[in-house]
Design a protein around this motif. Structure first.
Motif, PDB file in Angstrom:
ATOM      1  N   MET A 117       0.840  -1.185   0.000  1.00 45.85           N
ATOM      2  CA  MET A 117       0.000   0.000   0.000  1.00 45.85           C
ATOM      3  C   MET A 117       0.885   1.248   0.000  1.00 45.85           C
ATOM      4  O   MET A 117       1.822   1.352   0.780  1.00 45.85           O
ATOM      5  N   PRO A 118       0.630   2.209  -0.883  1.00 41.83           N
ATOM      6  CA  PRO A 118       1.460   3.402  -0.979  1.00 41.83           C
ATOM      7  C   PRO A 118       1.433   4.214   0.320  1.00 41.83           C
ATOM      8  O   PRO A 118       0.427   4.257   1.016  1.00 41.83           O
ATOM      9  N   ILE A 119       2.557   4.852   0.614  1.00 45.69           N
ATOM     10  CA  ILE A 119       2.655   5.684   1.808  1.00 45.69           C
ATOM     11  C   ILE A 119       1.983   7.025   1.524  1.00 45.69           C
ATOM     12  O   ILE A 119       2.259   7.680   0.510  1.00 45.69           O
ATOM     13  N   GLU A 120       1.098   7.402   2.438  1.00 48.44           N
ATOM     14  CA  GLU A 120       0.410   8.690   2.353  1.00 48.44           C
ATOM     15  C   GLU A 120       0.686   9.461   3.637  1.00 48.44           C
ATOM     16  O   GLU A 120       0.914   8.867   4.689  1.00 48.44           O
ATOM     17  N   TYR A 121       0.645  10.762   3.537  1.00 52.11           N
ATOM     18  CA  TYR A 121       0.842  11.629   4.707  1.00 52.11           C
ATOM     19  C   TYR A 121      -0.129  12.794   4.576  1.00 52.11           C
ATOM     20  O   TYR A 121      -0.224  13.407   3.515  1.00 52.11           O
ATOM     21  N   VAL A 122      -0.851  13.080   5.654  1.00 49.38           N
ATOM     22  CA  VAL A 122      -1.776  14.208   5.664  1.00 49.38           C
ATOM     23  C   VAL A 122      -1.172  15.284   6.569  1.00 49.38           C
ATOM     24  O   VAL A 122      -0.920  15.036   7.750  1.00 49.38           O
ATOM     25  N   ASN A 123      -0.934  16.466   6.002  1.00 48.72           N
ATOM     26  CA  ASN A 123      -0.333  17.538   6.794  1.00 48.72           C
ATOM     27  C   ASN A 123      -1.384  18.224   7.661  1.00 48.72           C
ATOM     28  O   ASN A 123      -2.554  17.866   7.641  1.00 48.72           O
TER      29      ASN A 123
ATOM     30  N   PRO B 107      -0.964  11.298  -7.095  1.00 47.79           N
ATOM     31  CA  PRO B 107      -0.251  10.017  -7.118  1.00 47.79           C
ATOM     32  C   PRO B 107       0.254   9.641  -8.509  1.00 47.79           C
ATOM     33  O   PRO B 107       0.129   8.493  -8.937  1.00 47.79           O
ATOM     34  N   ASN B 108       0.815  10.592  -9.219  1.00 47.17           N
ATOM     35  CA  ASN B 108       1.326  10.343 -10.571  1.00 47.17           C
ATOM     36  C   ASN B 108       2.812  10.041 -10.487  1.00 47.17           C
ATOM     37  O   ASN B 108       3.608  10.911 -10.162  1.00 47.17           O
ATOM     38  N   GLY B 109       3.185   8.827 -10.764  1.00 43.89           N
ATOM     39  CA  GLY B 109       4.575   8.433 -10.703  1.00 43.89           C
ATOM     40  C   GLY B 109       4.707   7.078 -10.032  1.00 43.89           C
ATOM     41  O   GLY B 109       3.727   6.343  -9.867  1.00 43.89           O
ATOM     42  N   VAL B 110       5.912   6.763  -9.606  1.00 44.35           N
ATOM     43  CA  VAL B 110       6.178   5.481  -8.958  1.00 44.35           C
ATOM     44  C   VAL B 110       5.902   5.637  -7.459  1.00 44.35           C
ATOM     45  O   VAL B 110       6.667   6.283  -6.738  1.00 44.35           O
ATOM     46  N   LEU B 111       4.795   5.071  -7.007  1.00 43.24           N
ATOM     47  CA  LEU B 111       4.413   5.141  -5.601  1.00 43.24           C
ATOM     48  C   LEU B 111       5.307   4.221  -4.774  1.00 43.24           C
ATOM     49  O   LEU B 111       5.653   3.126  -5.212  1.00 43.24           O
ATOM     50  N   VAL B 112       5.649   4.670  -3.584  1.00 41.80           N
ATOM     51  CA  VAL B 112       6.515   3.906  -2.686  1.00 41.80           C
ATOM     52  C   VAL B 112       5.665   3.387  -1.533  1.00 41.80           C
ATOM     53  O   VAL B 112       4.859   4.123  -0.969  1.00 41.80           O
ATOM     54  N   ASP B 113       5.851   2.105  -1.189  1.00 36.96           N
ATOM     55  CA  ASP B 113       5.033   1.522  -0.119  1.00 36.96           C
ATOM     56  C   ASP B 113       5.779   1.370   1.199  1.00 36.96           C
ATOM     57  O   ASP B 113       5.232   0.871   2.172  1.00 36.96           O
TER      58      ASP B 113
END
Length: 195
Positions: free
Chosen positions: A1-7, A33-39
């Motif tokens: 699952m891609p890493i997300e961060y909410v500021n 989320p355009n590009g290579v997502l990192v999990d």
């Protein structure tokens, strides 16, 4: 699952990976989320939310002698002594920098309530939104000067246009002593009289 961060403003960022001109991996954040997502966060990297405007970046972890619990304690003291939840504390090298909003958030929330009408609950909602979106300015810097005894010097930000730099206030003392001496001045006119 891609890493997300909410500021603090509620903006969602995604961690992405790219490559440098030499073919090495580089990491960055984007609201799209355009590009290579990192999990998984790569070793040696961290998210950093700019205390002034809430903009997020990813950077290499920087070494510091400041302990995480010292930051947590300073956050608690700042909120207690300044009487507000709208205080941010950032670790910068071997210093703890205290940020506060550049305006009276309660007065802005009152103004919104006066313009649009509303209850006390509406005012709290307005205050929360204003606090999350406010611009924060550096106010105090507590710098570790004795690693063994855990002593911190303290500086305040000087807002004179010709100076705009840190102004020394006190030599090395325990963090709690410095916090109790200076943090009650946050958001008050007495802050500008500290010399």
């Amino acid at each position: 699952m891609p890493i997300e961060y909410v500021n603090r403003r509620g903006d969602k960022y995604y961690l992405l990976q790219g490559t440098t001109k030499t073919g090495k991996p580089k990491y960055y954040v984007s609201r799209k989320p355009n590009g290579v997502l990192v999990d998984q966060m790569p070793d040696g990297y961290e998210f950093r939310e700019n205390p002034q405007d809430g903009i997020l970046s990813v950077r290499k972890i920087r070494p510091t002698k400041v302990l995480p619990q010292e930051r947590e304690q300073l956050v608690a003291w700042a909120r207690e002594l300044a009487g507000t939840d709208y205080v941010l504390v950032d670790i910068q090298e071997d210093s703890l920098v205290v940020y506060a909003p550049d305006e009276d958030l309660s007065a802005r929330a009152d103004l919104l309530n006066a313009i649009f009408g509303g209850s006390a609950t509406d005012k709290m909602s307005h205050l929360s939104w204003i606090g999350a979106n406010a611009r924060y300015l550096p106010m105090f810097r507590f710098s570790l000067v004795d690693d063994d005894k855990r002593l911190f010097s303290v500086d305040r930000w000087c807002f004179k246009g010709s100076i705009d730099d840190w102004f020394p206030l006190g030599p090395g003392k325990p963090l709690e002593t410095q916090a109790r001496a200076f943090l009650p001045h946050l958001g008050k006119e007495s802050f500008y009289q500290l010399m």
